[in-house]
Design an enzyme around this catalytic site. Structure first.
Site, PDB file in Angstrom:
ATOM      1  CD  GLN A  99      -1.058  -0.665   3.653  1.00 38.23           C
ATOM      2  OE1 GLN A  99      -2.286  -0.640   3.574  1.00 38.23           O
ATOM      3  NE2 GLN A  99      -0.459  -1.164   4.716  1.00 38.23           N
ATOM      4  CG  HIS A 144      -7.200   3.147  18.685  1.00 34.06           C
ATOM      5  ND1 HIS A 144      -6.839   4.301  18.020  1.00 34.06           N
ATOM      6  CD2 HIS A 144      -6.938   2.128  17.823  1.00 34.06           C
ATOM      7  CE1 HIS A 144      -6.358   3.993  16.834  1.00 34.06           C
ATOM      8  NE2 HIS A 144      -6.408   2.687  16.684  1.00 34.06           N
ATOM      9  CG  ASP A 185      -2.607   2.175  14.364  1.00 37.03           C
ATOM     10  OD1 ASP A 185      -2.707   1.697  15.511  1.00 37.03           O
ATOM     11  OD2 ASP A 185      -3.593   2.356  13.622  1.00 37.03           O
ATOM     12  CG  ASP A 236      -0.637  -4.769  10.086  1.00 36.54           C
ATOM     13  OD1 ASP A 236      -1.605  -4.122  10.498  1.00 36.54           O
ATOM     14  OD2 ASP A 236      -0.107  -4.554   8.971  1.00 36.54           O
ATOM     15  CG  ASP A 240      -3.895 -12.993   4.438  1.00 36.69           C
ATOM     16  OD1 ASP A 240      -4.420 -11.926   4.105  1.00 36.69           O
ATOM     17  OD2 ASP A 240      -4.531 -14.056   4.605  1.00 36.69           O
ATOM     18  CB  ALA A 241      -5.461 -11.744   9.429  1.00 37.65           C
ATOM     19  CG  ASP A 272      -7.953  -1.682  14.442  1.00 34.72           C
ATOM     20  OD1 ASP A 272      -8.858  -1.139  13.778  1.00 34.72           O
ATOM     21  OD2 ASP A 272      -7.000  -1.050  14.939  1.00 34.72           O
TER      22      ASP A 272
END
Length: 560
Positions: free
Chosen positions: A248, A280, A304, A324, A396-397, A414
């Site tokens: 990205q 959050h 993040d 992530d 990858d989740a 999230d």
């Protein structure tokens, strides 16, 4: 032209090498245009299909019009094709990005470049075949050599794009590097056939080549600075970081008068420092105070580090695993001073490790320690207390859940909004069933679920999909000024009755410091306006039928 030879002449070898290189350059240019369309217009499946389809159509058109080129001008035509591809292919991402910032017709500009590049690539193959026909004994040999060189070059070009250009260069720089390949083909062809006396040396061709070389060299040397200049009008605040990861485009802006920092992924706002706590804290604290045990926490997404910051406030948390996909995001969250200030350095004292087994390898193992203040704790200043073992895995989740063993007491999902097929699958029934398999008997899940006001049908589709995975759910929402009304779902095994969950909510208390949420605020977040949760749509999101992707893309203009 020269006589046909019994064997494979040097000219044929040169032309095959040109075809190999042009095949590699051509496929890279196609991928660049498709990637650019996905970044700007969204919906990667749709844009890749549109770009490749449109380009193939114009390639067919190019193959037709090559018949109009006289035989004596074939070599000139090939030099012109490669020069044109170098100029247009090299500058097209930059010019498209300019149009994106300054005109509403940027999609037309993009597709015009796609069409031109398609015509040029369509001209390449038949022109080379016709040139090589004078140096090849058999038509079948000519076709076999040229086409095989093109196809093999395309494969190599795919590898170069995926494993090198996409990972290590901005898309504008990748375009100029590819343009350099096209220019090199034109230059080699010009030099060789000029020496053979098959080209009339004049003023025009050398001049065009010099201008082309200067243009693409200048573009390559300045494209990164151009990117910042072009990109700035797209954002309200000054850009302090802009870079591409493998997955990205990442932008961080900073408005110093209010000390407001914003994180954008592919142009979509992900975090605003002045109100991120309103996102959050509801994401983390209700679930952390509703589960009876919270020793093991799994965070899917949240690179993040802000959700991690809130989780680590709880002393009874022993293990946190953050998954992530993008290592660049977790690296920035760990090392960028601006993000570290926002996430309170939640990745502190991390060290790189390799986690072996079950097909899950690269990651960051973070043993997190808290320095005990000697004045408050009456201990030596050098003493440290281990808070939690924090592991970060860049994978990858969905793949992670398929391979990993174990259960978690709290699972926080999230993820970015389901704006692409890759993200939509992380909101699918199949994904939620995998999440459920790793949820402890009395554990709970919380899911980021877009806006119940601006994207109502998307929000409700996520809830239905969670229920289809045999989970009980409870929706809640909060106003986050940067995003608007935002929603989440709590989910749990049906063996935990909803009435018991509601009783816990009545007695909920937050024993850790918070900046926004209170028990009263959370209870108010469970209240929705009349008919907000009503719809006639009954569809759920699955991998094979990603209905959420279509719903979200219809509503996403309201979120922009």
């Amino acid at each position: 032209m020269s006589k046909k030879s019994a064997g494979l002449s040097f000219a044929s070898l040169l032309l095959c090498a040109c075809m190999f290189a042009s095949g590699a350059s051509g496929i890279i240019l196609e991928y660049i245009q498709a990637s650019l369309a996905s970044m700007i217009l969204g919906n990667s499946f749709e844009q890749w299909a549109m770009v490749i389809g449109l380009m193939m159509f114009w390639m067919g058109f190019g193959s037709l019009i090559q018949a109009k080129i006289s035989k004596q001008y074939l070599i000139y035509a090939f030099i012109g094709i490669e020069t044109g591809l170098a100029l247009v292919g090299g500058f097209s991402p930059t010019l498209t990005y300019i149009s994106y910032g300054y005109t509403a017709h940027y999609s037309l500009v993009l597709y015009l470049f796609v069409s031109f590049i398609g015509i040029m690539i369509g001209l390449e193959i038949p022109v080379i075949i016709r040139i090589n026909n004078d140096f090849s004994k058999e038509l079948s040999t000519n076709l076999g050599n040229i086409l095989s060189a093109d196809y093999i070059g395309s494969l190599i070009g795919s590898f170069i794009y995926v494993f090198i250009l996409l990972r290590f260069t901005p898309i504008t720089e990748a375009a100029f590097l590819t343009a350099g390949g096209n220019f090199f083909l034109a230059f080699v062809t010009f030099v060789y056939f000029s020496k053979k006396g098959l080209l009339k040396t004049g003023f025009l061709v050398p001049t065009v080549m010099v201008v082309t070389f200067c243009a693409i060299s200048y573009g390559y040397l300045n494209n990164r600075q151009w990117n910042i200049t072009i990109e700035q009008p797209l954002y309200d605040d000054p850009i302090i970081l802009s870079k591409n990861s493998q997955y990205q485009h990442i932008v961080i802006t900073h408005y110093k008068p209010f000390n407001e920092v914003r994180l954008f992924l592919n142009g979509n706002l992900q975090l605003c420092s002045t109100d991120e706590q309103r996102y959050h804290e509801p994401l983390v604290h209700p679930i952390m105070n509703l589960v009876p045990v919270k020793e093991r926490v799994l965070i899917l997404g949240g690179g993040d580090g802000c959700a991690l910051r809130e989780v680590l406030k709880y002393k009874d948390v022993k293990q946190v695993l953050l998954v992530d996909l993008d290592p660049e995001i977790t690296h920035l969250a760990k090392t960028n001073p601006v993000l570290m200030q926002i996430n309170h350095d939640s990745f502190k004292d991390a060290r790189l490790v390799t986690i072996a087994g079950k097909g899950i390898t690269p990651g960051i193992n973070r043993n997190l320690y808290h320095e005990i203040n000697s004045k408050k704790r009456h201990t030596k200043q050098s003493e440290s207390q281990k808070i939690a073992q924090v592991k970060v895995m860049n994978i990858d989740a969905d793949k992670f859940l398929s391979k990993v063993n174990g259960y978690w007491d709290v699972i926080i999902i999230d993820m970015p909004d389901p704006s692409t097929p890759e993200l939509s699958k992380l909101y699918a029934k199949e994904f939620y069933k995998k999440v459920k398999q790793h949820l402890s008997q009395h554990g709970m899940i919380v899911v980021q679920a877009t806006s119940p006001y601006l994207a109502k049908e998307s929000f409700l589709c996520i809830g239905r999909t969670l229920e289809s995975a045999l989970l009980d759910v409870l929706p809640f929402h909060e106003n986050v000024p940067s995003f608007g009304d935002w929603g989440w779902y709590l989910a749990w095994h049906p063996n935990m009755k909803k009435g018991k969950i509601m009783d816990r909510i009545k007695q909920i208390a937050f024993d850790v410091p918070t900046r926004f949420i209170t028990p009263e605020v959370f209870r108010s977040e469970l209240v929705f306006g009349k008919d907000t949760l009503m719809t006639t749509n009954t569809q759920i999101n699955t991998i094979l039928y990603p209905t959420l992707l279509n719903i979200y893309n219809q509503e996403s203009w309201l979120l922009d």
